[in-house]
Design a protein around this motif. Structure first.
Motif, mmCIF file in Angstrom:
data_model
loop_
_atom_site.group_PDB
_atom_site.id
_atom_site.type_symbol
_atom_site.label_atom_id
_atom_site.label_comp_id
_atom_site.label_asym_id
_atom_site.label_seq_id
_atom_site.Cartn_x
_atom_site.Cartn_y
_atom_site.Cartn_z
ATOM 1 N N LYS A 88 6.250 26.113 85.089
ATOM 2 C CA LYS A 88 5.720 27.057 86.056
ATOM 3 C C LYS A 88 6.299 28.441 85.825
ATOM 4 C CE LYS A 88 5.018 23.518 89.608
ATOM 5 N NZ LYS A 88 5.380 23.065 90.977
ATOM 6 N N HIS A 89 5.591 29.463 86.273
ATOM 7 C CA HIS A 89 5.991 30.842 85.992
ATOM 8 C C HIS A 89 7.406 31.163 86.463
ATOM 9 C CE1 HIS A 89 2.114 31.929 84.421
ATOM 10 N NE2 HIS A 89 1.490 31.548 85.530
ATOM 11 N N ASN A 90 7.816 30.609 87.602
ATOM 12 C CA ASN A 90 9.136 30.926 88.128
ATOM 13 C C ASN A 90 10.201 29.889 87.762
ATOM 14 O OD1 ASN A 90 8.112 28.899 89.687
ATOM 15 N ND2 ASN A 90 8.686 29.780 91.671
ATOM 16 N N SER A 91 9.845 28.931 86.888
ATOM 17 C CA SER A 91 10.802 27.895 86.476
ATOM 18 C C SER A 91 11.861 28.490 85.556
ATOM 19 C CB SER A 91 10.080 26.758 85.764
ATOM 20 O OG SER A 91 9.195 26.102 86.636
ATOM 21 N N LEU A 92 13.097 28.059 85.742
ATOM 22 C CA LEU A 92 14.189 28.549 84.913
ATOM 23 C C LEU A 92 14.216 27.801 83.581
ATOM 24 C CD1 LEU A 92 16.408 30.682 85.226
ATOM 25 C CD2 LEU A 92 17.966 28.843 85.917
ATOM 26 N N CYS A 93 14.485 28.533 82.507
ATOM 27 C CA CYS A 93 14.517 27.955 81.161
ATOM 28 C C CYS A 93 15.783 28.413 80.434
ATOM 29 C CB CYS A 93 13.304 28.395 80.334
ATOM 30 S SG CYS A 93 11.707 28.003 81.047
ATOM 31 N N ALA A 94 16.272 27.571 79.544
ATOM 32 C CA ALA A 94 17.336 27.959 78.619
ATOM 33 C C ALA A 94 16.673 28.438 77.333
ATOM 34 C CB ALA A 94 18.259 26.785 78.344
ATOM 35 N N ARG A 95 17.038 29.652 76.893
ATOM 36 C CA ARG A 95 16.435 30.209 75.676
ATOM 37 C C ARG A 95 17.511 30.451 74.626
ATOM 38 N NH1 ARG A 95 13.657 36.073 75.719
ATOM 39 N NH2 ARG A 95 15.822 36.608 76.237
ATOM 40 N N ILE A 96 17.335 29.832 73.462
ATOM 41 C CA ILE A 96 18.217 30.066 72.317
ATOM 42 C C ILE A 96 17.488 31.022 71.379
ATOM 43 C CG2 ILE A 96 19.440 29.012 70.387
ATOM 44 C CD1 ILE A 96 19.333 26.343 71.936
ATOM 45 N N LYS A 97 18.008 32.241 71.256
ATOM 46 C CA LYS A 97 17.367 33.258 70.420
ATOM 47 C C LYS A 97 18.128 33.355 69.100
ATOM 48 C CE LYS A 97 15.442 36.980 72.093
ATOM 49 N NZ LYS A 97 14.113 36.941 71.414
ATOM 50 N N VAL A 98 17.407 33.168 67.997
ATOM 51 C CA VAL A 98 18.005 33.143 66.663
ATOM 52 C C VAL A 98 17.392 34.255 65.816
ATOM 53 C CG1 VAL A 98 18.422 31.755 64.594
ATOM 54 C CG2 VAL A 98 18.306 30.646 66.842
ATOM 55 N N SER A 99 18.249 35.020 65.144
ATOM 56 C CA SER A 99 17.795 36.041 64.204
ATOM 57 C C SER A 99 17.727 35.429 62.803
ATOM 58 C CB SER A 99 18.754 37.239 64.208
ATOM 59 O OG SER A 99 18.383 38.185 63.230
ATOM 60 N N VAL A 100 16.625 35.683 62.107
ATOM 61 C CA VAL A 100 16.410 35.114 60.780
ATOM 62 C C VAL A 100 16.240 36.248 59.764
ATOM 63 C CG1 VAL A 100 14.932 33.650 59.364
ATOM 64 C CG2 VAL A 100 15.310 33.069 61.768
ATOM 65 N N ALA A 101 17.127 36.312 58.766
ATOM 66 C CA ALA A 101 17.040 37.319 57.708
ATOM 67 C C ALA A 101 16.539 36.636 56.444
ATOM 68 C CB ALA A 101 18.404 37.957 57.456
ATOM 69 N N ILE A 102 15.369 37.084 55.963
ATOM 70 C CA ILE A 102 14.758 36.426 54.814
ATOM 71 C C ILE A 102 13.976 37.445 53.996
ATOM 72 C CG2 ILE A 102 12.747 35.734 56.199
ATOM 73 C CD1 ILE A 102 12.685 33.151 54.519
ATOM 74 N N ALA A 103 14.230 37.476 52.686
ATOM 75 C CA ALA A 103 13.519 38.353 51.743
ATOM 76 C C ALA A 103 13.566 39.814 52.186
ATOM 77 C CB ALA A 103 12.072 37.903 51.570
ATOM 78 N N GLY A 104 14.704 40.244 52.733
ATOM 79 C CA GLY A 104 14.853 41.632 53.143
ATOM 80 C C GLY A 104 14.219 41.961 54.479
ATOM 81 N N HIS A 105 13.727 40.975 55.202
ATOM 82 C CA HIS A 105 13.089 41.190 56.503
ATOM 83 C C HIS A 105 13.899 40.495 57.597
ATOM 84 C CE1 HIS A 105 9.514 42.802 54.501
ATOM 85 N NE2 HIS A 105 9.610 41.785 53.659
ATOM 86 N N GLN A 106 13.846 41.065 58.790
ATOM 87 C CA GLN A 106 14.577 40.510 59.927
ATOM 88 C C GLN A 106 13.585 40.006 60.959
ATOM 89 O OE1 GLN A 106 18.033 40.937 59.545
ATOM 90 N NE2 GLN A 106 18.388 39.441 61.161
ATOM 91 N N GLY A 107 13.557 38.700 61.167
ATOM 92 C CA GLY A 107 12.656 38.103 62.142
ATOM 93 C C GLY A 107 13.423 37.376 63.220
#
Length: 284
Positions: free
Chosen positions: A141-160
């Motif tokens: 649901k829109h107001n439901s709480l979530c745990a978010r794991i945010k990971v940075s990925v560096a590949i072939a000179g790009h940052q995603g």
């Protein structure tokens, strides 16, 4: 425990992306935060690939968000390109081919999350569907709480970026385990690093040299050389030579030519020293 699971996931993703793309990849934890489903939808950049996963130990769906930089770079690399000059600024949607590769990437992320979850519970996750509309991919649901794991990925000179979003309700079956103290699993970590280093070594490049001939020449003769002089080593087609790697003789070779006229060598014998080095490597 979610911090530990996130750290293990980051380590696993660096290895998984390297295996998928056959190029070096780095992953790092950006944050582990707790936000509502509304904020998840508002924070993801567009276009984005949203993958929905289901399975043990979660009681409900979880969400994987893969940004366009990560998706386009991995797609280009899996197609055999270099992705060095990838232009992502004007991309507003994904092609069917890119979505197909995106499913493979999402499935790999789920597999590594499954591995990371072994510290608290046995798990079996699978990809249910992929979406490009954050609203259609909402797993709570829109107001439901979530745990978010945010990971940075560096590949072939790009940052995603790759985000793993787990609603609190889905965590209910393992909530008691998440409060336990974890002392580590040394054996599994060593195996993971061993496999990763082994895969990187297999993709490494080495410089090979072919020693065509050696001849002792008096220093007086060398001192008398001047531009235009010719030194004849008597090298002929079919003559034996030695292939060297890092100043170490590795193979005996025979000199010849390809149909295009280029000089080539054919390996005729493995030198004993190469076999000794392989044996030493097995012992270590």
């Amino acid at each position: 425990m979610l911090d530990i699971i996130g750290a293990r996931l980051v380590e696993n993703l660096a290895e998984a992306f390297s295996d998928l793309t056959r190029t070096s990849c780095e992953a790092s934890m950006v944050s582990l935060d707790y936000i509502t489903m509304d904020q998840v939808a508002a924070d993801v950049p567009t276009p984005v690939l949203m993958a929905v996963g289901i399975g043990k130990p979660f009681d409900g769906e979880i969400l994987i968000a893969i940004d366009k930089v990560t998706l386009l770079a991995t797609s280009e690399l899996m197609l055999g390109g270099s992705a060095k000059h990838l232009d992502v600024d004007g991309v507003e949607s994904f092609t069917a081919i890119e979505l197909g590769f995106g499913e493979r990437v999402a499935a790999a992320v789920l597999a590594e999350l499954q591995r990371a979850l072994t510290v608290v519970s046995g798990s079996a996750l699978e990809l249910e569907r992929v979406e490009t509309d954050p609203e259609a991919a909402a797993v709570a649901k829109h107001n439901s709480l979530c745990a978010r794991i945010k990971v940075s990925v560096a590949i072939a000179g790009h940052q995603g970026a790759v985000d793993v979003i787990i609603p609190y309700d889905a965590l209910e079956p393992i909530r008691p385990d998440l409060g336990k103290v974890y002392f580590g699993d040394r054996g599994d970590g060593q195996s993971s690093w061993h496999d990763m280093i082994g895969s990187q070594i297999e993709r490494a490049h080495m410089t090979l040299e072919v020693l065509l001939a050696e001849e002792a020449i008096p220093i007086q003769q060398i001192m008398a050389w001047k531009p235009g002089d010719t030194i004849n080593f008597g090298i002929e087609e079919g003559q034996d030579a030695t292939m060297i790697c890092a100043d170490t003789p590795m193979f005996k070779v025979s000199i010849g030519k390809r149909n295009n006229g280029f000089v080539a060598v054919q390996i005729t014998e493995e030198l004993k020293l190469k076999k000794e080095l392989e044996t030493d490597g097995d012992d270590n």
